[in-house]
Scaffold this motif. Structure first.
Motif, PDB file in Angstrom:
ATOM      1  N   CYS A   4       4.043  27.990 136.775  1.00 52.08           N
ATOM      2  CA  CYS A   4       3.451  27.829 135.439  1.00 52.08           C
ATOM      3  C   CYS A   4       2.030  28.376 135.399  1.00 52.08           C
ATOM      4  O   CYS A   4       1.615  28.947 134.379  1.00 52.08           O
ATOM      5  N   LEU A   5       1.290  28.225 136.482  1.00 52.64           N
ATOM      6  CA  LEU A   5      -0.059  28.810 136.526  1.00 52.64           C
ATOM      7  C   LEU A   5       0.026  30.332 136.446  1.00 52.64           C
ATOM      8  O   LEU A   5      -0.770  30.966 135.737  1.00 52.64           O
ATOM      9  N   SER A   6       0.979  30.914 137.150  1.00 53.00           N
ATOM     10  CA  SER A   6       1.173  32.366 137.085  1.00 53.00           C
ATOM     11  C   SER A   6       1.601  32.789 135.685  1.00 53.00           C
ATOM     12  O   SER A   6       1.132  33.807 135.159  1.00 53.00           O
ATOM     13  N   ALA A   7       2.478  32.005 135.061  1.00 51.18           N
ATOM     14  CA  ALA A   7       2.917  32.308 133.696  1.00 51.18           C
ATOM     15  C   ALA A   7       1.742  32.215 132.728  1.00 51.18           C
ATOM     16  O   ALA A   7       1.616  33.034 131.806  1.00 51.18           O
ATOM     17  N   LYS A  39      -4.819  23.558 134.303  1.00 44.90           N
ATOM     18  CA  LYS A  39      -5.536  24.518 133.466  1.00 44.90           C
ATOM     19  C   LYS A  39      -5.520  23.986 132.041  1.00 44.90           C
ATOM     20  O   LYS A  39      -4.474  23.588 131.547  1.00 44.90           O
ATOM     21  N   THR A  40      -6.667  23.978 131.415  1.00 42.85           N
ATOM     22  CA  THR A  40      -6.705  23.561 130.009  1.00 42.85           C
ATOM     23  C   THR A  40      -6.363  24.750 129.125  1.00 42.85           C
ATOM     24  O   THR A  40      -6.573  25.908 129.501  1.00 42.85           O
ATOM     25  N   GLY A  41      -5.826  24.455 127.966  1.00 46.06           N
ATOM     26  CA  GLY A  41      -5.465  25.498 127.016  1.00 46.06           C
ATOM     27  C   GLY A  41      -5.277  24.886 125.642  1.00 46.06           C
ATOM     28  O   GLY A  41      -5.302  23.667 125.489  1.00 46.06           O
ATOM     29  N   LYS A  42      -5.056  25.753 124.630  1.00 42.15           N
ATOM     30  CA  LYS A  42      -4.965  25.242 123.258  1.00 42.15           C
ATOM     31  C   LYS A  42      -3.718  25.685 122.500  1.00 42.15           C
ATOM     32  O   LYS A  42      -3.403  25.144 121.454  1.00 42.15           O
ATOM     33  N   ASP A  43      -2.969  26.673 123.033  1.00 44.39           N
ATOM     34  CA  ASP A  43      -1.861  27.246 122.266  1.00 44.39           C
ATOM     35  C   ASP A  43      -0.475  26.731 122.646  1.00 44.39           C
ATOM     36  O   ASP A  43       0.425  26.694 121.809  1.00 44.39           O
ATOM     37  N   ASP A  58      -3.307  31.011 125.041  1.00 46.99           N
ATOM     38  CA  ASP A  58      -4.049  30.118 125.926  1.00 46.99           C
ATOM     39  C   ASP A  58      -3.177  28.918 126.291  1.00 46.99           C
ATOM     40  O   ASP A  58      -3.008  27.995 125.493  1.00 46.99           O
ATOM     41  N   ALA A  59      -2.597  28.944 127.496  1.00 44.28           N
ATOM     42  CA  ALA A  59      -1.659  27.904 127.924  1.00 44.28           C
ATOM     43  C   ALA A  59      -2.362  26.800 128.703  1.00 44.28           C
ATOM     44  O   ALA A  59      -3.205  27.066 129.555  1.00 44.28           O
ATOM     45  N   GLU A  60      -1.982  25.569 128.393  1.00 44.34           N
ATOM     46  CA  GLU A  60      -2.403  24.421 129.195  1.00 44.34           C
ATOM     47  C   GLU A  60      -1.303  24.174 130.218  1.00 44.34           C
ATOM     48  O   GLU A  60      -0.118  24.186 129.875  1.00 44.34           O
ATOM     49  N   THR A  68       8.602  33.107 137.001  1.00 45.96           N
ATOM     50  CA  THR A  68       7.364  33.124 136.212  1.00 45.96           C
ATOM     51  C   THR A  68       7.602  33.819 134.876  1.00 45.96           C
ATOM     52  O   THR A  68       7.175  33.334 133.832  1.00 45.96           O
ATOM     53  N   ALA A  69       8.289  34.945 134.900  1.00 46.20           N
ATOM     54  CA  ALA A  69       8.543  35.689 133.652  1.00 46.20           C
ATOM     55  C   ALA A  69       9.369  34.864 132.674  1.00 46.20           C
ATOM     56  O   ALA A  69       9.161  34.933 131.456  1.00 46.20           O
TER      57      ALA A  69
END
Length: 171
Positions: free
Chosen positions: A74-77, A57-61, A87-89, A168-169
């Motif tokens: 990590c995808l769930s997180a 997953k791409t992200g910027k934050d 926005d998580a990569e 995940t949490a």
């Protein structure tokens, strides 16, 4: 020595195909749940390129880096973080050695902070490899989600993940 760990049954097949073509010895780290997962696997998929991480997953934050089952966590997180406006990569480090330095450095440069997540001891694991790389080439704030220097105990996988803060949490 090449060290690999997949996050999906399809990834296991792709890594195996790549390992067969590799001249170096290849060690597979495996998670029982991934081998027991049922479902179709696309046998026509080509081999995964060893040493090249998979951006899930791409992200910027923020950058979430992981391997094996933790890559799926990590995808769930990332989905939980999206609800908070972050926005998580997410990068699956399916080849732990050699580490994909280019992917890690590019993502850390873009997001400015990194979390490594793994079902492994904090000391000597993937997180330490990432920290060494970042420390040498691109000092970046980093957090670990890993077992903090503790002996393992018995329990169900879910009980142990909760006990050691590998959920995940926690990510």
């Amino acid at each position: 020595l090449v060290v690999v760990a997949s996050a999906t049954p399809a990834g296991n097949h792709g890594l195996l195909k790549a390992a067969i073509r590799c001249d170096d010895p290849v060690v597979f780290m495996e998670h029982k749940e991934l081998w027991l997962t049922t479902g179709d696997v696309d046998e026509s998929a080509g081999p995964i390129e060893l040493g090249k991480a998979a951006i899930r997953k791409t992200g910027k934050d923020i950058t979430l880096l992981s391997w094996s089952k933790s890559a799926n966590d990590c995808l769930s997180a990332a989905a939980l973080l999206t609800k908070k406006g972050i926005d998580a990569e997410v990068i699956n480090i399916h080849t732990i050695k050699p580490l994909d330095r280019d992917a890690i450095l590019a993502s850390a440069k873009k997001t400015g902070c990194v979390v490594s997540a793994e079902e492994h001891q904090m000391n000597g694991g993937l997180g330490d490899s990432i920290a060494q790389l970042l420390g040498r080439e691109l000092p970046t704030p980093m957090e670990y989600v890993a077992v903090n220097d503790s002996f393992g105990e018995s329990g169900t996988p879910d009980q142990l993940l909760e006990k050691y803060g590998l959920t995940t949490a926690a990510i």
